[in-house]
Design a protein around this motif. Structure first.
Motif, PDB file in Angstrom:
ATOM      1  N   ALA A   1      50.356  41.672  36.844  1.00  0.00           N
ATOM      2  CA  ALA A   1      49.052  41.709  37.508  1.00  0.00           C
ATOM      3  C   ALA A   1      48.061  40.724  36.902  1.00  0.00           C
ATOM      4  CB  ALA A   1      48.476  43.124  37.440  1.00  0.00           C
ATOM      5  N   LYS A   2      48.517  39.914  35.933  1.00  0.00           N
ATOM      6  CA  LYS A   2      47.695  38.899  35.261  1.00  0.00           C
ATOM      7  C   LYS A   2      46.651  39.498  34.321  1.00  0.00           C
ATOM      8  CE  LYS A   2      48.277  35.575  39.053  1.00  0.00           C
ATOM      9  NZ  LYS A   2      49.469  35.008  38.408  1.00  0.00           N
ATOM     10  N   ALA A   3      46.852  40.745  33.911  1.00  0.00           N
ATOM     11  CA  ALA A   3      45.991  41.365  32.898  1.00  0.00           C
ATOM     12  C   ALA A   3      46.703  41.273  31.553  1.00  0.00           C
ATOM     13  CB  ALA A   3      45.683  42.813  33.270  1.00  0.00           C
ATOM     14  N   SER A   4      46.930  40.049  31.092  1.00  0.00           N
ATOM     15  CA  SER A   4      47.813  39.816  29.949  1.00  0.00           C
ATOM     16  C   SER A   4      47.245  40.340  28.635  1.00  0.00           C
ATOM     17  CB  SER A   4      48.107  38.315  29.827  1.00  0.00           C
ATOM     18  OG  SER A   4      46.898  37.579  29.741  1.00  0.00           O
ATOM     19  N   THR A   5      45.937  40.211  28.420  1.00  0.00           N
ATOM     20  CA  THR A   5      45.356  40.663  27.154  1.00  0.00           C
ATOM     21  C   THR A   5      45.397  42.185  27.049  1.00  0.00           C
ATOM     22  OG1 THR A   5      43.888  38.740  27.196  1.00  0.00           O
ATOM     23  CG2 THR A   5      43.346  40.495  25.653  1.00  0.00           C
ATOM     24  N   LEU A   6      45.089  42.863  28.136  1.00  0.00           N
ATOM     25  CA  LEU A   6      45.203  44.323  28.155  1.00  0.00           C
ATOM     26  C   LEU A   6      46.656  44.740  27.952  1.00  0.00           C
ATOM     27  CD1 LEU A   6      44.135  47.178  28.637  1.00  0.00           C
ATOM     28  CD2 LEU A   6      44.342  46.769  31.102  1.00  0.00           C
ATOM     29  N   ALA A   7      47.586  44.012  28.549  1.00  0.00           N
ATOM     30  CA  ALA A   7      49.007  44.322  28.391  1.00  0.00           C
ATOM     31  C   ALA A   7      49.424  44.227  26.927  1.00  0.00           C
ATOM     32  CB  ALA A   7      49.845  43.374  29.247  1.00  0.00           C
ATOM     33  N   SER A   8      48.952  43.197  26.230  1.00  0.00           N
ATOM     34  CA  SER A   8      49.305  43.037  24.815  1.00  0.00           C
ATOM     35  C   SER A   8      48.764  44.181  23.977  1.00  0.00           C
ATOM     36  CB  SER A   8      48.764  41.701  24.292  1.00  0.00           C
ATOM     37  OG  SER A   8      49.365  40.614  24.955  1.00  0.00           O
ATOM     38  N   ARG A   9      47.546  44.618  24.277  1.00  0.00           N
ATOM     39  CA  ARG A   9      46.964  45.722  23.506  1.00  0.00           C
ATOM     40  C   ARG A   9      47.735  47.017  23.749  1.00  0.00           C
ATOM     41  NH1 ARG A   9      40.547  47.432  23.053  1.00  0.00           N
ATOM     42  NH2 ARG A   9      40.881  49.441  22.009  1.00  0.00           N
ATOM     43  N   LEU A  10      48.105  47.275  25.001  1.00  0.00           N
ATOM     44  CA  LEU A  10      48.878  48.481  25.292  1.00  0.00           C
ATOM     45  C   LEU A  10      50.257  48.407  24.641  1.00  0.00           C
ATOM     46  CD1 LEU A  10      49.077  51.172  26.828  1.00  0.00           C
ATOM     47  CD2 LEU A  10      49.957  49.882  28.790  1.00  0.00           C
TER      48      LEU A  10
ATOM     49  N   LYS B   1      39.213  30.259  45.447  1.00  0.00           N
ATOM     50  CA  LYS B   1      40.288  31.008  46.090  1.00  0.00           C
ATOM     51  C   LYS B   1      41.287  31.526  45.055  1.00  0.00           C
ATOM     52  CE  LYS B   1      43.714  30.656  49.812  1.00  0.00           C
ATOM     53  NZ  LYS B   1      44.299  29.770  50.854  1.00  0.00           N
ATOM     54  N   ALA B   2      41.612  30.678  44.073  1.00  0.00           N
ATOM     55  CA  ALA B   2      42.537  31.103  43.019  1.00  0.00           C
ATOM     56  C   ALA B   2      41.933  32.228  42.186  1.00  0.00           C
ATOM     57  CB  ALA B   2      42.894  29.912  42.133  1.00  0.00           C
ATOM     58  N   ARG B   3      40.632  32.130  41.897  1.00  0.00           N
ATOM     59  CA  ARG B   3      39.957  33.176  41.119  1.00  0.00           C
ATOM     60  C   ARG B   3      39.961  34.493  41.892  1.00  0.00           C
ATOM     61  NH1 ARG B   3      35.701  33.427  37.264  1.00  0.00           N
ATOM     62  NH2 ARG B   3      35.143  35.614  37.014  1.00  0.00           N
ATOM     63  N   GLU B   4      39.689  34.441  43.181  1.00  0.00           N
ATOM     64  CA  GLU B   4      39.673  35.662  43.985  1.00  0.00           C
ATOM     65  C   GLU B   4      41.057  36.298  44.049  1.00  0.00           C
ATOM     66  OE1 GLU B   4      38.127  34.246  47.660  1.00  0.00           O
ATOM     67  OE2 GLU B   4      36.015  34.499  47.067  1.00  0.00           O
ATOM     68  N   ALA B   5      42.093  35.462  44.179  1.00  0.00           N
ATOM     69  CA  ALA B   5      43.458  35.997  44.216  1.00  0.00           C
ATOM     70  C   ALA B   5      43.824  36.635  42.881  1.00  0.00           C
ATOM     71  CB  ALA B   5      44.441  34.886  44.569  1.00  0.00           C
ATOM     72  N   SER B   6      43.425  35.977  41.779  1.00  0.00           N
ATOM     73  CA  SER B   6      43.709  36.524  40.452  1.00  0.00           C
ATOM     74  C   SER B   6      42.984  37.843  40.237  1.00  0.00           C
ATOM     75  CB  SER B   6      43.299  35.513  39.377  1.00  0.00           C
ATOM     76  OG  SER B   6      43.467  36.044  38.084  1.00  0.00           O
ATOM     77  N   ASP B   7      41.716  37.901  40.629  1.00  0.00           N
ATOM     78  CA  ASP B   7      40.942  39.129  40.453  1.00  0.00           C
ATOM     79  C   ASP B   7      41.503  40.273  41.294  1.00  0.00           C
ATOM     80  OD1 ASP B   7      39.360  37.797  38.710  1.00  0.00           O
ATOM     81  OD2 ASP B   7      37.538  37.817  39.924  1.00  0.00           O
ATOM     82  N   ALA B   8      41.995  39.944  42.485  1.00  0.00           N
ATOM     83  CA  ALA B   8      42.591  40.984  43.329  1.00  0.00           C
ATOM     84  C   ALA B   8      43.836  41.565  42.663  1.00  0.00           C
ATOM     85  CB  ALA B   8      42.937  40.408  44.702  1.00  0.00           C
ATOM     86  N   GLY B   9      44.645  40.704  42.056  1.00  0.00           N
ATOM     87  CA  GLY B   9      45.826  41.185  41.350  1.00  0.00           C
ATOM     88  C   GLY B   9      45.465  42.037  40.147  1.00  0.00           C
ATOM     89  N   ILE B  10      44.435  41.610  39.400  1.00  0.00           N
ATOM     90  CA  ILE B  10      44.000  42.376  38.230  1.00  0.00           C
ATOM     91  C   ILE B  10      43.463  43.737  38.656  1.00  0.00           C
ATOM     92  CG2 ILE B  10      42.311  42.459  36.363  1.00  0.00           C
ATOM     93  CD1 ILE B  10      42.554  39.416  36.162  1.00  0.00           C
TER      94      ILE B  10
ATOM     95  N   ARG C   1      36.067  40.882  30.625  1.00  0.00           N
ATOM     96  CA  ARG C   1      37.028  39.890  31.114  1.00  0.00           C
ATOM     97  C   ARG C   1      37.898  39.352  29.977  1.00  0.00           C
ATOM     98  NH1 ARG C   1      37.326  38.022  36.008  1.00  0.00           N
ATOM     99  NH2 ARG C   1      38.732  36.295  36.405  1.00  0.00           N
ATOM    100  N   GLY C   2      37.272  39.095  28.829  1.00  0.00           N
ATOM    101  CA  GLY C   2      38.042  38.593  27.698  1.00  0.00           C
ATOM    102  C   GLY C   2      39.045  39.603  27.173  1.00  0.00           C
ATOM    103  N   ALA C   3      38.761  40.901  27.343  1.00  0.00           N
ATOM    104  CA  ALA C   3      39.666  41.946  26.864  1.00  0.00           C
ATOM    105  C   ALA C   3      40.725  42.329  27.891  1.00  0.00           C
ATOM    106  CB  ALA C   3      38.867  43.191  26.476  1.00  0.00           C
ATOM    107  N   ILE C   4      40.572  41.866  29.137  1.00  0.00           N
ATOM    108  CA  ILE C   4      41.543  42.167  30.194  1.00  0.00           C
ATOM    109  C   ILE C   4      42.487  40.993  30.421  1.00  0.00           C
ATOM    110  CG2 ILE C   4      41.803  42.542  32.675  1.00  0.00           C
ATOM    111  CD1 ILE C   4      40.944  45.048  31.399  1.00  0.00           C
ATOM    112  N   THR C   5      41.901  39.838  30.636  1.00  0.00           N
ATOM    113  CA  THR C   5      42.689  38.628  30.859  1.00  0.00           C
ATOM    114  C   THR C   5      42.367  37.653  29.735  1.00  0.00           C
ATOM    115  OG1 THR C   5      43.199  36.897  32.475  1.00  0.00           O
ATOM    116  CG2 THR C   5      40.931  37.725  32.450  1.00  0.00           C
ATOM    117  N   THR C   6      42.467  36.376  29.954  1.00  0.00           N
ATOM    118  CA  THR C   6      42.221  35.418  28.882  1.00  0.00           C
ATOM    119  C   THR C   6      40.741  35.089  28.775  1.00  0.00           C
ATOM    120  OG1 THR C   6      42.652  33.608  30.430  1.00  0.00           O
ATOM    121  CG2 THR C   6      44.496  34.388  29.091  1.00  0.00           C
TER     122      THR C   6
END
Length: 483
Positions: free
Chosen positions: A214-223, A165-174, A266-271
């Motif tokens: 949106a929990k896309a932290s790795t993409l956020a850092s690159r941008l 459930k947590a994974r699905e919620a996280s993916d929906a936010g991403i 996935r590794g380049a978008i989130t952790t």
């Protein structure tokens, strides 16, 4: 100034942390330990799986602590191991003035109220599920209350359901964040790149903040790093750099939207997966051998973290096998002392993160060694300089292969064969192959004088498709030279 094993047992968050801490009580794991009795503090550098040690410090009186590791357990196994070693043999800790990183922590922390020496009767009456004297025999699973098979099955199923459930919620936010990002890119292109360049810092920072939400932290850092990457280029190349980077990020977002489970996307978008997850995965790639550090890249990111990339090459392979050890740590701890400096060797395993073209990994079961002339052929000019294997294919072909597999990849490591460095009339540096078959633009603003004009047997570069960042070279006369 002392601490008891029972106190360490009480500080530990669980039995698993005690078990893990005991495995770290080895002199080879701690290249540096020290104490300052005037401030009741001890400290140490614990060599983990990465290229650089974790900085660990603690107050043995009020039991405050800090560690630069990414663990979510408090205190972590490194703090427990540091305290444990001190409890066993305080004489191993050299008395000295606190180093800068410890002094900075001491200056920032708030002292807790003095703890009474009388035992807490209430807590003493509570049965403890942790036992520091039985760390090899007791695990968290054994320390928990007994349950019937039916109860354990229900608990396992409930935990799996919560994680799903947590994974699905996280993916929906991403997913929502990526769609928002794609619309933002469309808006930038519609209004024009020239206006965007004038407000590049604020625009990228604003969108990066939305991606973090949106929990896309790795993409956020690159941008967030795009302004530094683009505005550091000559004015004529800035627009091209922005367009190229945005194009790669759009490809990345499309890859994730098409398959959120793709490990590269996935590794380049989130952790990325943690090390325990990588080790437990089936068919994990592991390469054993003698590795040499052939280059480092260290810079402070806009979010305050220091990015420390260490590049290793496997010396016994017929063609270049390169691994990236990537560390992040707060800028407040200052620059770390490298446990594996450029030119040094380590023998052991590199475990690679899942990828279509594995490169990033971490060390396991390793030891630092001197160069082995049997395993690592040397040059005729310098018996202490081991030759790096060269990349098996031509640069452009190698780069195109990487881009076909991971089109959003930022860096393409490559080992060049014999060549020379020349400087043109404008002051720009170029690498020229000895057979004049290729010339490569060097992006470094300055280079050591000893590399100019001399024949270079090897050159390690990071290629971006247009220019190369030269990290190190091998010379017949001077050995390994850091650039």
């Amino acid at each position: 100034m002392d601490i008891s094993l029972e106190t360490i047992q009480d500080l530990a968050p669980d039995q698993a942390s005690l078990n893990a801490a005991k495995k770290l009580i080895k002199p080879g794991k701690w290249p540096l330990t020290g104490q300052a009795s005037s401030v009741n503090s001890i400290w140490g550098q614990c060599q983990g799986s990465g290229a650089n040690p974790y900085y660990t410090m603690a107050d043995v009186v009020d039991h405050g602590y800090k560690c630069t590791c990414p663990s979510r357990k408090f205190p972590c196994k490194h703090v427990l191991a540091l305290l444990w070693q001190y409890a066993d043999d305080a004489g191993r800790f050299t008395e000295s003035e606190p180093p800068e990183w410890v002094a900075d922590w001491l200056g920032r922390r708030r002292k807790t109220t003095s703890q009474t020496s009388e035992p807490d009767i209430t807590s003493a009456q509570k049965p403890s599920r942790k036992n520091i004297h039985s760390t090899d025999a007791i695990t968290d699973a054994q320390a928990t209350e007994s349950h019937s098979p039916e109860e354990l099955a229900k608990k396992t199923a409930a935990k799996a359901a919560r994680l799903l459930k947590a994974r699905e919620a996280s993916d929906a936010g991403i997913r929502a964040g990526l769609l928002d990002f794609q619309q933002w890119v469309d808006d930038q292109l519609r209004t024009g790149i020239a206006p965007m360049l004038k407000e590049l810092n604020s625009r990228c920072r604003g969108m990066a903040a939305r991606l973090v939400d949106a929990k896309a932290s790795t993409l956020a850092s690159r941008l967030d790093e795009l302004p530094a990457k683009a505005l550091g280029k000559p004015a004529a190349a800035q627009a091209t750099t922005v367009l190229r980077e945005l194009g790669q990020l759009i490809l990345l977002s499309e890859a994730w939207l098409g398959n959120p489970d793709d490990p590269d996307a996935r590794g380049a978008i989130t952790t990325a997966d943690n090390r325990e997850q990588v080790l437990s995965a089936p068919n994990v790639e592991r390469t054993s051998g003698v590795w040499q550090n052939i280059g480092e890249q260290i810079h402070t990111r806009r979010d305050g973290l220091i990015s420390h990339a260490t590049w290793l090459i496997e010396m016994t392979a017929p063609a270049a096998k390169i691994a990236l050890l990537q560390d992040y740590y707060p800028a407040s701890v200052g620059r770390r002392e490298a446990g594996l400096s450029v030119g040094k060797f380590v023998k052991g395993d590199v475990v690679f993160y899942p990828s279509r073209q594995p490169c990033r990994g971490f060390l396991q079961n390793y030891e630092f060694i001197e160069a082995d002339p049997v395993l690592c052929p040397t040059t005729s000019m310098s018996p202490t300089t081991s030759m790096w294997p060269t990349t098996s294919m031509e640069l452009d072909r190698h780069y195109l292969q990487q881009q076909s597999l991971i089109p959003w990849a930022e860096q393409c490591p490559f080992v060049l064969g014999p060549g020379r460095i020349r400087q043109d009339k404008s002051g720009q540096h170029w690498w020229l192959a000895l057979d004049s078959s290729r010339h490569i633009l060097i992006a470094n603003p300055a280079l050591p004088g000893v590399v100019m004009g001399d024949t270079l047997e090897r050159a390690f570069i990071i290629w971006d498709g247009n220019s190369a960042t030269l990290l190190s070279v091998q010379s017949q006369c001077w050995g390994t030279i850091v650039c």
